[in-house]
Design a protein around this motif. Structure first.
Motif, PDB file in Angstrom:
ATOM      1  N   ALA A   1       0.932  -0.787  -0.234  1.00  0.00           N
ATOM      2  CA  ALA A   1      -0.556  -0.116  -0.264  1.00  0.00           C
ATOM      3  C   ALA A   1       0.796   0.808  -0.208  1.00  0.00           C
ATOM      4  O   ALA A   1       0.384   2.088  -0.451  1.00  0.00           O
ATOM      5  N   ALA A   2       2.294   0.779   1.123  1.00  0.00           N
ATOM      6  CA  ALA A   2       3.386   2.661   0.657  1.00  0.00           C
ATOM      7  C   ALA A   2       3.676   2.299  -0.430  1.00  0.00           C
ATOM      8  O   ALA A   2       4.058   4.091  -0.879  1.00  0.00           O
ATOM      9  N   TYR A   3       3.833   1.058  -1.213  1.00  0.00           N
ATOM     10  CA  TYR A   3       5.132   1.593  -2.854  1.00  0.00           C
ATOM     11  C   TYR A   3       3.971   2.312  -3.475  1.00  0.00           C
ATOM     12  O   TYR A   3       4.052   3.025  -4.414  1.00  0.00           O
ATOM     13  N   THR A   4       2.085   1.725  -3.430  1.00  0.00           N
ATOM     14  CA  THR A   4       1.415   1.882  -4.265  1.00  0.00           C
ATOM     15  C   THR A   4       1.080   3.979  -4.445  1.00  0.00           C
ATOM     16  O   THR A   4       0.753   4.333  -5.494  1.00  0.00           O
ATOM     17  N   LEU A   5       1.416   3.606  -3.105  1.00  0.00           N
ATOM     18  CA  LEU A   5       0.810   5.415  -2.781  1.00  0.00           C
ATOM     19  C   LEU A   5       1.643   6.371  -3.586  1.00  0.00           C
ATOM     20  O   LEU A   5       1.759   7.581  -3.971  1.00  0.00           O
ATOM     21  N   CYS A   6       3.342   6.234  -3.225  1.00  0.00           N
ATOM     22  CA  CYS A   6       4.333   7.022  -3.204  1.00  0.00           C
ATOM     23  C   CYS A   6       4.444   6.588  -4.821  1.00  0.00           C
ATOM     24  O   CYS A   6       4.222   8.060  -5.417  1.00  0.00           O
ATOM     25  N   VAL A   7       3.789   5.719  -5.717  1.00  0.00           N
ATOM     26  CA  VAL A   7       3.885   5.796  -7.345  1.00  0.00           C
ATOM     27  C   VAL A   7       2.708   5.834  -7.855  1.00  0.00           C
ATOM     28  O   VAL A   7       2.877   7.356  -8.878  1.00  0.00           O
ATOM     29  N   LEU A   8       1.751   6.454  -6.937  1.00  0.00           N
ATOM     30  CA  LEU A   8       0.441   6.683  -7.629  1.00  0.00           C
ATOM     31  C   LEU A   8       1.295   8.434  -8.010  1.00  0.00           C
ATOM     32  O   LEU A   8       0.463   9.774  -9.139  1.00  0.00           O
ATOM     33  N   MET A   9       1.353   9.000  -6.886  1.00  0.00           N
ATOM     34  CA  MET A   9       1.400  10.656  -6.044  1.00  0.00           C
ATOM     35  C   MET A   9       3.347  11.300  -6.160  1.00  0.00           C
ATOM     36  O   MET A   9       3.785  12.358  -6.095  1.00  0.00           O
ATOM     37  N   GLY A  10       3.700  10.250  -7.301  1.00  0.00           N
ATOM     38  CA  GLY A  10       5.285  10.419  -7.437  1.00  0.00           C
ATOM     39  C   GLY A  10       5.924  11.059  -7.226  1.00  0.00           C
ATOM     40  O   GLY A  10       6.672  12.385  -7.034  1.00  0.00           O
ATOM     41  N   GLN A  11       5.870  10.196  -5.893  1.00  0.00           N
ATOM     42  CA  GLN A  11       6.955  10.751  -4.392  1.00  0.00           C
ATOM     43  C   GLN A  11       8.024  10.306  -3.138  1.00  0.00           C
ATOM     44  O   GLN A  11       7.494   8.465  -4.499  1.00  0.00           O
ATOM     45  N   ARG A  12       8.931  10.088  -3.275  1.00  0.00           N
ATOM     46  CA  ARG A  12      10.324   9.475  -2.703  1.00  0.00           C
ATOM     47  C   ARG A  12       9.528   8.333  -1.725  1.00  0.00           C
ATOM     48  O   ARG A  12      10.215   7.944  -1.153  1.00  0.00           O
ATOM     49  N   ASN A  13       9.193   9.286  -0.942  1.00  0.00           N
ATOM     50  CA  ASN A  13       8.660   8.451   0.142  1.00  0.00           C
ATOM     51  C   ASN A  13       7.325   8.533   0.588  1.00  0.00           C
ATOM     52  O   ASN A  13       6.572   9.164   0.033  1.00  0.00           O
ATOM     53  N   THR A  14       6.816   7.401   1.878  1.00  0.00           N
ATOM     54  CA  THR A  14       5.223   7.407   1.913  1.00  0.00           C
ATOM     55  C   THR A  14       4.865   8.631   2.247  1.00  0.00           C
ATOM     56  O   THR A  14       3.741   9.317   2.206  1.00  0.00           O
ATOM     57  N   HIS A  15       5.342   9.211   3.224  1.00  0.00           N
ATOM     58  CA  HIS A  15       4.359   9.926   4.165  1.00  0.00           C
ATOM     59  C   HIS A  15       4.637  11.617   3.491  1.00  0.00           C
ATOM     60  O   HIS A  15       2.892  12.111   3.681  1.00  0.00           O
ATOM     61  N   SER A  16       5.447  11.398   2.869  1.00  0.00           N
ATOM     62  CA  SER A  16       5.251  13.356   1.060  1.00  0.00           C
ATOM     63  C   SER A  16       3.909  12.177   0.849  1.00  0.00           C
ATOM     64  O   SER A  16       3.079  13.048   0.192  1.00  0.00           O
ATOM     65  N   ALA A  17       3.675  11.494   0.266  1.00  0.00           N
ATOM     66  CA  ALA A  17       2.805  10.298  -0.814  1.00  0.00           C
ATOM     67  C   ALA A  17       1.693  11.073   0.125  1.00  0.00           C
ATOM     68  O   ALA A  17       0.514  11.077  -0.398  1.00  0.00           O
ATOM     69  N   LEU A  18       1.819  10.586   1.240  1.00  0.00           N
ATOM     70  CA  LEU A  18       0.243  10.292   2.125  1.00  0.00           C
ATOM     71  C   LEU A  18      -0.293  12.023   2.273  1.00  0.00           C
ATOM     72  O   LEU A  18      -1.122  12.309   1.948  1.00  0.00           O
ATOM     73  N   ILE A  19       0.976  12.782   3.002  1.00  0.00           N
ATOM     74  CA  ILE A  19       0.312  14.063   2.308  1.00  0.00           C
ATOM     75  C   ILE A  19      -0.096  14.659   0.897  1.00  0.00           C
ATOM     76  O   ILE A  19      -1.841  15.693   0.893  1.00  0.00           O
ATOM     77  N   ALA A  20       0.380  14.346   0.151  1.00  0.00           N
ATOM     78  CA  ALA A  20       0.480  14.840  -0.853  1.00  0.00           C
ATOM     79  C   ALA A  20      -1.147  14.375  -1.293  1.00  0.00           C
ATOM     80  O   ALA A  20      -1.956  14.932  -2.483  1.00  0.00           O
ATOM     81  N   ALA A  21      -1.466  12.941  -1.257  1.00  0.00           N
ATOM     82  CA  ALA A  21      -2.760  12.232  -1.486  1.00  0.00           C
ATOM     83  C   ALA A  21      -3.905  13.433  -0.744  1.00  0.00           C
ATOM     84  O   ALA A  21      -4.799  13.557  -1.567  1.00  0.00           O
ATOM     85  N   GLU A  22      -3.378  13.535   0.378  1.00  0.00           N
ATOM     86  CA  GLU A  22      -5.005  14.044   1.533  1.00  0.00           C
ATOM     87  C   GLU A  22      -5.054  15.199   0.544  1.00  0.00           C
ATOM     88  O   GLU A  22      -5.901  16.089   1.201  1.00  0.00           O
ATOM     89  N   GLU A  23      -3.945  16.345   0.577  1.00  0.00           N
ATOM     90  CA  GLU A  23      -4.345  17.853   0.335  1.00  0.00           C
ATOM     91  C   GLU A  23      -5.514  17.236  -1.782  1.00  0.00           C
ATOM     92  O   GLU A  23      -5.732  18.729  -1.546  1.00  0.00           O
ATOM     93  N   ARG A  24      -4.622  16.277  -1.711  1.00  0.00           N
ATOM     94  CA  ARG A  24      -5.356  16.584  -3.250  1.00  0.00           C
ATOM     95  C   ARG A  24      -7.108  16.043  -3.249  1.00  0.00           C
ATOM     96  O   ARG A  24      -7.360  16.498  -3.908  1.00  0.00           O
ATOM     97  N   VAL A  25      -6.794  14.641  -2.106  1.00  0.00           N
ATOM     98  CA  VAL A  25      -8.447  15.187  -1.620  1.00  0.00           C
ATOM     99  C   VAL A  25      -9.093  15.823  -1.823  1.00  0.00           C
ATOM    100  O   VAL A  25     -10.236  16.061  -1.153  1.00  0.00           O
ATOM    101  N   ALA A  26      -8.545  16.428  -0.661  1.00  0.00           N
ATOM    102  CA  ALA A  26      -8.899  18.072   0.281  1.00  0.00           C
ATOM    103  C   ALA A  26      -9.727  18.600  -0.845  1.00  0.00           C
ATOM    104  O   ALA A  26     -10.521  19.640  -0.058  1.00  0.00           O
ATOM    105  N   ALA A  27      -8.663  19.412  -2.052  1.00  0.00           N
ATOM    106  CA  ALA A  27      -8.866  20.453  -2.760  1.00  0.00           C
ATOM    107  C   ALA A  27     -10.127  19.768  -3.540  1.00  0.00           C
ATOM    108  O   ALA A  27     -10.967  21.017  -4.244  1.00  0.00           O
ATOM    109  N   HIS A  28     -10.283  18.397  -3.929  1.00  0.00           N
ATOM    110  CA  HIS A  28     -11.813  18.576  -4.184  1.00  0.00           C
ATOM    111  C   HIS A  28     -12.928  18.302  -3.359  1.00  0.00           C
ATOM    112  O   HIS A  28     -13.743  18.348  -4.133  1.00  0.00           O
ATOM    113  N   ARG A  29     -12.781  18.343  -2.517  1.00  0.00           N
ATOM    114  CA  ARG A  29     -13.834  18.689  -1.836  1.00  0.00           C
ATOM    115  C   ARG A  29     -14.656  20.153  -1.256  1.00  0.00           C
ATOM    116  O   ARG A  29     -16.005  20.283  -0.933  1.00  0.00           O
ATOM    117  N   LEU A  30     -13.592  20.808  -1.279  1.00  0.00           N
ATOM    118  CA  LEU A  30     -13.877  22.552  -1.632  1.00  0.00           C
ATOM    119  C   LEU A  30     -14.344  22.634  -2.579  1.00  0.00           C
ATOM    120  O   LEU A  30     -14.573  22.243  -4.174  1.00  0.00           O
TER     121      LEU A  30
END
Length: 205
Positions: free
Chosen positions: A166-195
């Protein structure tokens, strides 16, 4: 009982028996045998502790197993203890907090905080096609669920493998080098979509 070759089992007294009969050709246990068995048991315990500690750190950061082992090794270096001691501390924080060494626990918490990159996610490489927010939401839900299960049972290799995937998949999806950065980027993208869409205020006529 300790298993011996050729289908025999070794009793506490050292004699090997098979189908209820003593094997006269099997030598009794020696002190060296006992020491070897103790070493093997110690190695197995150390391996199990490291596996469980890896699962704990993977779930807390979150990160891959390789990154989790680096966190544990750096925390052990900072605290001036062995990797095995740090692994036992990591496991104890979730199961027996009173048994955790305070200095080791502090070093571990510091390294986990360092692993949670304070820097904002980097822009994805050119040409990276980010997934739709609904798809990301599903991946985030899956990652959170696997993190909770892994934290509850960090010694389960199937859960660690699922979290790694799951961690590796999220990194690939978000184009990030580590899982924590990928998690932040994904959460920001999802949050922006809700606005709601931004509407510019009407200017003067």
């Amino acid at each position: 009982m300790i298993q011996s070759p050729a289908g025999h089992r070794r009793t506490e007294g050292g004699a090997a028996v098979a189908d209820g009969y003593a094997d006269e050709h099997t030598e009794p246990c020696t002190a060296a045998d006992t020491a070897a068995t103790g070493t093997e048991a110690g190695d197995a315990a150390a391996t199990a502790a490291l596996a469980g500690a890896t699962g704990v750190v993977m779930a807390l950061v979150p990160c891959t197993a390789e990154s989790a082992r680096r966190v544990l090794a750096e925390a052990a270096r900072t605290a001036g203890v062995t990797l095995h001691t740090m692994a036992r501390t990591a496991v104890a924080t979730g199961t027996r907090p009173a048994d955790a060494d305070p200095d080791c626990e502090l070093a571990l918490r510091m390294e986990i905080a360092n692993a949670r990159s304070p820097q904002p996610p980097s822009p994805p490489p050119p040409g990276t096609l980010l997934p739709a927010p609904d798809v990301l939401r599903g991946h985030l839900h899956h990652l959170r669920a696997v993190r909770r299960r892994t934290l509850a049972a960090p010694d389960d290799p199937a859960l660690r493998a699922a979290l790694e995937d799951a961690a590796y998949t999220l990194c690939v999806l978000m184009g990030q080098r580590n899982t924590h950065s990928a998690l932040i980027a994904a959460e920001e993208r999802v949050a922006a979509h809700r606005l709601p869409p931004y509407a510019a205020p009407d200017g003067p006529a």
